[in-house]
Scaffold this motif. Structure first.
Motif, PDB file in Angstrom:
ATOM      1  N   VAL A 618     -47.636 -43.387  -5.637  1.00  0.00           N
ATOM      2  CA  VAL A 618     -47.451 -42.928  -4.264  1.00  0.00           C
ATOM      3  C   VAL A 618     -48.470 -41.837  -3.980  1.00  0.00           C
ATOM      4  O   VAL A 618     -48.768 -41.011  -4.855  1.00  0.00           O
ATOM      5  N   ARG A 619     -48.988 -41.820  -2.754  1.00  0.00           N
ATOM      6  CA  ARG A 619     -49.974 -40.807  -2.363  1.00  0.00           C
ATOM      7  C   ARG A 619     -49.380 -39.841  -1.343  1.00  0.00           C
ATOM      8  O   ARG A 619     -48.629 -40.251  -0.455  1.00  0.00           O
ATOM      9  N   ARG A 620     -49.755 -38.564  -1.491  1.00  0.00           N
ATOM     10  CA  ARG A 620     -49.530 -37.566  -0.447  1.00  0.00           C
ATOM     11  C   ARG A 620     -50.880 -36.952  -0.097  1.00  0.00           C
ATOM     12  O   ARG A 620     -51.686 -36.656  -0.992  1.00  0.00           O
ATOM     13  N   THR A 621     -51.133 -36.782   1.193  1.00  0.00           N
ATOM     14  CA  THR A 621     -52.398 -36.195   1.625  1.00  0.00           C
ATOM     15  C   THR A 621     -52.128 -35.085   2.629  1.00  0.00           C
ATOM     16  O   THR A 621     -51.169 -35.148   3.406  1.00  0.00           O
ATOM     17  N   GLY A 622     -52.980 -34.078   2.617  1.00  0.00           N
ATOM     18  CA  GLY A 622     -52.844 -32.972   3.544  1.00  0.00           C
ATOM     19  C   GLY A 622     -54.096 -32.125   3.543  1.00  0.00           C
ATOM     20  O   GLY A 622     -55.128 -32.497   2.962  1.00  0.00           O
ATOM     21  N   GLU A 623     -54.001 -30.959   4.167  1.00  0.00           N
ATOM     22  CA  GLU A 623     -55.158 -30.075   4.254  1.00  0.00           C
ATOM     23  C   GLU A 623     -55.632 -29.617   2.881  1.00  0.00           C
ATOM     24  O   GLU A 623     -56.822 -29.336   2.683  1.00  0.00           O
ATOM     25  N   SER A 624     -54.712 -29.534   1.931  1.00  0.00           N
ATOM     26  CA  SER A 624     -55.084 -29.062   0.596  1.00  0.00           C
ATOM     27  C   SER A 624     -55.662 -30.160  -0.279  1.00  0.00           C
ATOM     28  O   SER A 624     -56.082 -29.894  -1.411  1.00  0.00           O
ATOM     29  N   GLY A 625     -55.678 -31.407   0.208  1.00  0.00           N
ATOM     30  CA  GLY A 625     -56.262 -32.487  -0.570  1.00  0.00           C
ATOM     31  C   GLY A 625     -55.374 -33.710  -0.639  1.00  0.00           C
ATOM     32  O   GLY A 625     -54.366 -33.827   0.063  1.00  0.00           O
ATOM     33  N   TYR A 627     -53.204 -36.307  -3.228  1.00  0.00           N
ATOM     34  CA  TYR A 627     -52.473 -36.265  -4.498  1.00  0.00           C
ATOM     35  C   TYR A 627     -51.914 -37.643  -4.800  1.00  0.00           C
ATOM     36  O   TYR A 627     -51.275 -38.272  -3.946  1.00  0.00           O
ATOM     37  N   LEU A 628     -52.131 -38.100  -6.017  1.00  0.00           N
ATOM     38  CA  LEU A 628     -51.592 -39.386  -6.449  1.00  0.00           C
ATOM     39  C   LEU A 628     -50.500 -39.133  -7.475  1.00  0.00           C
ATOM     40  O   LEU A 628     -50.737 -38.508  -8.510  1.00  0.00           O
ATOM     41  N   PHE A 629     -49.289 -39.590  -7.159  1.00  0.00           N
ATOM     42  CA  PHE A 629     -48.148 -39.504  -8.067  1.00  0.00           C
ATOM     43  C   PHE A 629     -48.015 -40.832  -8.804  1.00  0.00           C
ATOM     44  O   PHE A 629     -47.955 -41.898  -8.163  1.00  0.00           O
ATOM     45  N   ALA A 630     -47.944 -40.778 -10.111  1.00  0.00           N
ATOM     46  CA  ALA A 630     -47.696 -41.965 -10.931  1.00  0.00           C
ATOM     47  C   ALA A 630     -46.424 -41.715 -11.736  1.00  0.00           C
ATOM     48  O   ALA A 630     -46.360 -40.759 -12.516  1.00  0.00           O
ATOM     49  N   ILE A 631     -45.412 -42.561 -11.514  1.00  0.00           N
ATOM     50  CA  ILE A 631     -44.088 -42.341 -12.099  1.00  0.00           C
ATOM     51  C   ILE A 631     -43.745 -43.564 -12.937  1.00  0.00           C
ATOM     52  O   ILE A 631     -43.619 -44.674 -12.411  1.00  0.00           O
ATOM     53  N   ALA A 665     -42.597 -40.797 -18.107  1.00  0.00           N
ATOM     54  CA  ALA A 665     -43.220 -39.559 -17.654  1.00  0.00           C
ATOM     55  C   ALA A 665     -43.726 -39.680 -16.217  1.00  0.00           C
ATOM     56  O   ALA A 665     -43.760 -40.767 -15.623  1.00  0.00           O
ATOM     57  N   VAL A 666     -44.129 -38.537 -15.688  1.00  0.00           N
ATOM     58  CA  VAL A 666     -44.732 -38.447 -14.351  1.00  0.00           C
ATOM     59  C   VAL A 666     -46.061 -37.726 -14.482  1.00  0.00           C
ATOM     60  O   VAL A 666     -46.180 -36.742 -15.225  1.00  0.00           O
ATOM     61  N   ARG A 667     -47.056 -38.215 -13.766  1.00  0.00           N
ATOM     62  CA  ARG A 667     -48.337 -37.551 -13.690  1.00  0.00           C
ATOM     63  C   ARG A 667     -48.727 -37.424 -12.219  1.00  0.00           C
ATOM     64  O   ARG A 667     -48.487 -38.341 -11.428  1.00  0.00           O
ATOM     65  N   VAL A 668     -49.337 -36.289 -11.874  1.00  0.00           N
ATOM     66  CA  VAL A 668     -49.746 -36.031 -10.492  1.00  0.00           C
ATOM     67  C   VAL A 668     -51.193 -35.569 -10.513  1.00  0.00           C
ATOM     68  O   VAL A 668     -51.503 -34.520 -11.101  1.00  0.00           O
ATOM     69  N   VAL A 669     -52.062 -36.348  -9.894  1.00  0.00           N
ATOM     70  CA  VAL A 669     -53.486 -36.052  -9.904  1.00  0.00           C
ATOM     71  C   VAL A 669     -53.922 -35.555  -8.531  1.00  0.00           C
ATOM     72  O   VAL A 669     -53.669 -36.216  -7.515  1.00  0.00           O
ATOM     73  N   ARG A 670     -54.548 -34.401  -8.524  1.00  0.00           N
ATOM     74  CA  ARG A 670     -55.215 -33.933  -7.316  1.00  0.00           C
ATOM     75  C   ARG A 670     -56.613 -34.526  -7.333  1.00  0.00           C
ATOM     76  O   ARG A 670     -57.452 -34.168  -8.162  1.00  0.00           O
ATOM     77  N   LEU A 671     -56.850 -35.479  -6.437  1.00  0.00           N
ATOM     78  CA  LEU A 671     -58.107 -36.209  -6.437  1.00  0.00           C
ATOM     79  C   LEU A 671     -59.236 -35.331  -5.929  1.00  0.00           C
ATOM     80  O   LEU A 671     -59.066 -34.530  -4.997  1.00  0.00           O
ATOM     81  N   ASP A 672     -60.398 -35.486  -6.554  1.00  0.00           N
ATOM     82  CA  ASP A 672     -61.572 -34.741  -6.106  1.00  0.00           C
ATOM     83  C   ASP A 672     -61.959 -35.173  -4.703  1.00  0.00           C
ATOM     84  O   ASP A 672     -61.774 -36.344  -4.318  1.00  0.00           O
ATOM     85  N   ASP A 673     -62.490 -34.247  -3.935  1.00  0.00           N
ATOM     86  CA  ASP A 673     -62.922 -34.570  -2.567  1.00  0.00           C
ATOM     87  C   ASP A 673     -64.071 -35.567  -2.591  1.00  0.00           C
ATOM     88  O   ASP A 673     -64.890 -35.573  -3.505  1.00  0.00           O
TER      89      ASP A 673
END
Length: 673
Positions: A618-625, A627-631, A665-673
């Motif tokens: 699942v992806r979340r996006t906003g002003e801070s970047g 984020y890809l959640f892998a569960i 497990a869960v991993r959350v990646v802040r993707l590079d711009d």
């Protein structure tokens, strides 16, 4: 930051319902020490404290709450302060026994539980307003206050009361809705069974009768009960807004379709400053994480796509099911972060310290009966650290791939008596369609049938028995504009008054689907039908069949046997720039996936075959970047492809083309711009 987030929180919310009144005050100091150790940022207090705050009429005792809020503030912990109006005290019912609700059978409930409220009772409204006013006046400026929490889980366990007071209020509500008695007669079709009314005072709630009552009357009473509860919420909310400006006001929803069917959350979502939700796993043998994802997606959708807050869930087992299994190691964090992936601004629990007495003493908590030398406590501390690491996610929005049309009024109407088959269940179809979309790794928004759908390439309609003319126009416009629509059987049948639309079924959906239905042909228990399709793709249906007549649609699958043998079973209709599919029987998961695969191809929604089953992304996006959640809900390690490199927030490690996600497990990646 979200516009109506709890005030004073720099990151995500983490904590739970805190009931210090159940413990001696020395325990409070131990509690806040442990809260700091666990990384707790906010607790919910006062929700069931009316008898302590007002032990006698108009005699208020706030000293204990003053000390508690001061203690929380001194330790950097914010408060979600409840108005205690879900559980009036014994003295109130002794003075006003008429405030106890009455069932449709005429039985008045007794005091001794919670939520035993006639929401139309003027004495209850007066008492609720008074205690809310006192709380707002005293604590508006308290530095610990982050959020107001009105009542608790409206509609649970009692939504509708059938007393004479509610009867009088219902009559006034009917005049506001229908204009006059003639309007009520027209809306309810009272010429049937000689039910016409000559005077408003002849109308009562749909109390128990010798046989089936008027379905339109029953539907309106559900609307009235929901509106009455919402009126009470608005009353408290407006007091809080006036006396404590700047502090957001919420009440906790229960969007899981299996847990609350009496509240129209589309309407309620417009009334709260922040959507908050309670979710508890229903351990009935199904994949509980799928229902969790569905409830989270629905909560986010009720919030209009904005971030929301998980205000209650359990650290382990609950106490109110026939069998209450414990959560497996790691499941608490996995469940919590799955809600965050789908838009929650944190993870709150019921409750902080497990009770020793009362009905919920076996409900799990952050501090269990076993104390801090326990798996649950250690996992709670680990979760607090994880949520702290995910603070940058705050304010980002979850990105959806498809939409599901859902309407509580349609569900209410379809659930009434004397429908063509008791085996057809709107919620079951919603669960089934959602599970197939989940297994195709699509994130789902829910939408009201009259909402703008143009942003979604694929829209599914699993159960829309009640569909207004406006809904029909909306769905047709969506397809004409290039969308792909999938509609399941027994949809589009009646209007907002439960009156069958003029002409053949499926009523307001005839044009968009390019077909008519001559007759419903439900199946007997255990009966099945075979469907013959393209390239020899055979499917099996049960529960329901229909005699479908194409009026522009093409038959993709046809019935191979049964009463509808040789007739279309699954159809496809090109309309304008888009396509509408119709499924006229109940399909199991594999068969439904086969149909949805073809619809997804029409919608150009690419398959994600590289993702393992039960590994959600699942992806979340906003002003801070972004984020890809892998569960990973499986017992095997997995690897998830990344569209761009980034930093994994829970471990601090760099992630490149493929992200390793260990089992469970869960991993959350802040993707590079």
């Amino acid at each position: 930051m979200t516009e109506n987030a709890p005030t004073g929180l720099a990151g995500l919310a983490f904590g739970g319902d805190y009931n210090p009144e159940q413990w001696p005050e020395p325990v409070w100091h131990e509690d806040v020490r442990l809260m700091r150790e666990a990384g707790v940022t906010m607790v919910t207090v006062g929700v069931f404290s009316w008898s302590l705050l007002e032990p006698a009429p108009r005699r208020y005792e706030f000293g204990w709450l003053d000390r508690l809020l001061d203690l929380l503030h001194e330790n950097g912990i914010r408060a979600d302060l409840g108005t205690p109006t879900a559980a009036p005290p014994a003295w109130f019912y002794r003075a006003h026994p008429d405030a106890l609700p009455v069932t449709a059978d005429g039985v008045r409930y007794e005091f001794g539980s919670r939520g035993a409220i006639c929401h139309g009772n003027p004495h209850y409204r007066e008492a609720a307003a008074a205690i809310t006013t006192q709380l707002a006046t005293r604590y508006a400026g308290h530095p610990a206050l982050a959020l107001w929490h009105v009542h608790n889980e409206y509609g649970v366990p009692v939504a509708a009361c059938y007393c004479d007071t509610c009867a009088a209020r219902f009559r006034r509500w009917l005049i506001a809705r229908h204009g006059d008695v003639a309007g009520v007669n027209a809306a309810w079709g009272t010429e049937f069974w000689s039910q016409q009314y000559a005077d408003l005072d002849e109308i009562n709630p749909p109390r128990t009768a010798p046989t089936v009552g008027n379905p339109a009357q029953q539907l309106d009473y559900r609307r009235f009960a929901d509106a009455t509860m919402r009126e009470n919420f608005r009353m408290e909310r407006d007091i809080l807004h006036r006396l404590a400006p700047g502090i957001p006001v919420t009440t906790n929803f229960m969007t899981a379709l299996s847990q609350c069917d009496s509240v129209d959350y589309w309407a309620w979502g417009r009334e709260v400053d922040l959507v908050t939700n309670d979710h508890y796993l229903i351990t009935d043998g199904r994949r509980t994480h799928v229902n969790l994802a569905m409830a989270a997606d629905l909560a986010r959708s009720v919030a209009g796509g904005a971030p929301w807050l998980l205000l209650e869930h359990s650290t382990s087992g609950v106490n109110w099911q026939p069998r209450n299994p414990a959560k497996a190691p790691g499941q608490m964090a996995r469940n919590s972060l799955a809600h965050v992936a789908r838009g929650s601004e944190g993870a709150m629990f019921f409750q902080w310290r497990q009770s020793r007495r009362g009905a919920e003493k076996f409900h799990s908590a952050m501090v269990p009966h076993a104390g801090t030398d326990s798996r649950i406590w250690r996992e709670a501390v680990e979760l607090g650290a994880a949520l702290d690491a995910l603070a940058p996610v705050r304010g980002a929005r979850t990105v959806a791939d498809a939409a599901m049309v859902w309407d509580w009024h349609s569900w209410w109407a379809q659930s009434l008596e004397w429908r063509p088959s008791q085996d057809h269940d709107a919620r079951e179809r919603a669960d089934a369609f959602y599970e197939v979309l989940y297994d195709r790794h699509l994130t789902v928004d829910f939408a009201h049938p009259e909402a703008d759908l143009s942003a979604y390439p694929l829209v599914v309609v699993p159960a829309l028995y009640l569909a207004t003319a406006a809904a029909g126009r909306n769905l047709k416009g969506y397809v004409e504009g290039g969308g792909t629509l999938v509609v399941s059987y027994f949809s589009g049948i009646v209007d907002e008054h439960d009156a069958v639309h003029w002409g053949p079924y499926p009523g307001v959906l005839r044009d968009v689907l390019g077909l008519t239905v001559e007759e419903f042909a439900p199946l007997l228990e255990g009966e099945r039908v075979r469907l013959a399709g393209p390239d020899g793709a055979a499917l099996t249906g049960d529960v329901w069949t229909e005699i479908v007549v194409p009026r522009g649609a093409e038959a993709v699958w046809t019935y191979a046997d049964g009463l509808a043998a040789g007739r279309p079973a699954v159809t496809r209709h090109r309309l304008g720039e888009g396509t509408a599919w119709y499924v006229s029987t109940r399909l199991g998961p594999r068969a439904l996936n086969t149909v949805l695969a073809r619809a997804a191809a029409d919608a150009r929604v690419a398959p994600r075959a590289e993702l393992p089953r039960d590994v959600e992304v699942v992806r979340r996006t906003g002003e801070s970047g972004a984020y890809l959640f892998a569960i990973n809900h499986t017992a095997d390690d997995a690897k998830v492809p990344l569209e761009a490199p980034g930093t994994e927030l829970l471990t601090g490690e760099r992630a490149a083309s493929r992200l390793p996600v260990p089992a469970g497990a869960v991993r959350v990646v802040r993707l590079d711009d």
